[in-house]
Scaffold this active site. Structure first.
Site, PDB file in Angstrom:
ATOM      1  N   CYS A 187       0.848  -1.190   0.000  1.00  0.00           N
ATOM      2  CA  CYS A 187       0.000   0.000   0.000  1.00  0.00           C
ATOM      3  C   CYS A 187       0.887   1.244   0.000  1.00  0.00           C
ATOM      4  O   CYS A 187       1.995   1.225   0.536  1.00  0.00           O
ATOM      5  CB  CYS A 187      -0.911   0.025   1.221  1.00  0.00           C
ATOM      6  SG  CYS A 187      -2.173  -1.239   1.212  1.00  0.00           S
ATOM      7  N   GLN A 188       0.381   2.317  -0.580  1.00  0.00           N
ATOM      8  CA  GLN A 188       1.122   3.572  -0.629  1.00  0.00           C
ATOM      9  C   GLN A 188       1.322   4.145   0.770  1.00  0.00           C
ATOM     10  O   GLN A 188       2.364   4.681   1.086  1.00  0.00           O
ATOM     11  CB  GLN A 188       0.369   4.569  -1.508  1.00  0.00           C
ATOM     12  CG  GLN A 188       1.098   5.859  -1.748  1.00  0.00           C
ATOM     13  CD  GLN A 188       0.355   6.755  -2.725  1.00  0.00           C
ATOM     14  OE1 GLN A 188      -0.735   6.440  -3.176  1.00  0.00           O
ATOM     15  NE2 GLN A 188       0.952   7.881  -3.051  1.00  0.00           N
TER      16      GLN A 188
END
Length: 147
Positions: free
Chosen positions: A51-52
């Site tokens: 995930c960012q």
């Protein structure tokens, strides 16, 4: 409430929103309302990799249903996590295992979220499904021990 009903309610909520700005605001509001009874689950093993932003997911089996807790260090991913918890928390493991991500496409996340954020939704879903598979196996072992 069944998975199908939960997905239908959420699809209807998103259909009411007129544009991507309103959808972002809605997700951020969901994230602000996300209740974390404890943040103790913010550990490396609960982190969703890829995930960012940093997003954590924990699951507990209560009876034969799974309940999820999540958190993020960013507002939008926290809202996305809150949405996913709203859909999948309280379900039986087999319901999650047999589910798909069609409602995510039907809402249109891939059109108003960046590819990295949309990918984060699917990684979150994969982790939810992982927990469901693990808990389903635990339930099966428990039931087989009683037979």
């Amino acid at each position: 409430m069944t998975l199908h009903k939960k997905e239908k309610i959420i699809k209807n909520e998103f259909n009411i929103l007129k544009n991507w700005e309103e959808k972002y605001e809605y997700l951020i509001d969901l994230g602000k309302k996300l209740s974390n009874k404890s943040l103790e689950f913010r550990s490396e093993d609960k982190l969703i990799h890829g995930c960012q932003s940093r997003v954590w997911l924990d699951a507990q089996l209560n009876g034969s249903r799974i309940f999820f807790e999540a958190d993020s260090d960013a507002l939008l991913p926290k809202g996305m996590a809150a949405l996913m918890i709203r859909v999948y928390s309280g379900l039986f493991p087999f319901e999650i295992i047999s589910s798909n991500t069609n409602f995510i496409y039907e809402i249109g996340f891939q059109t108003f979220l960046s590819p990295i954020r949309a990918n984060g939704m699917f990684l979150f879903y994969k982790k939810i499904k992982f927990y469901a598979i693990a808990f389903n196996a635990k339930i099966s072992v428990s039931l087989n021990g009683r037979i």
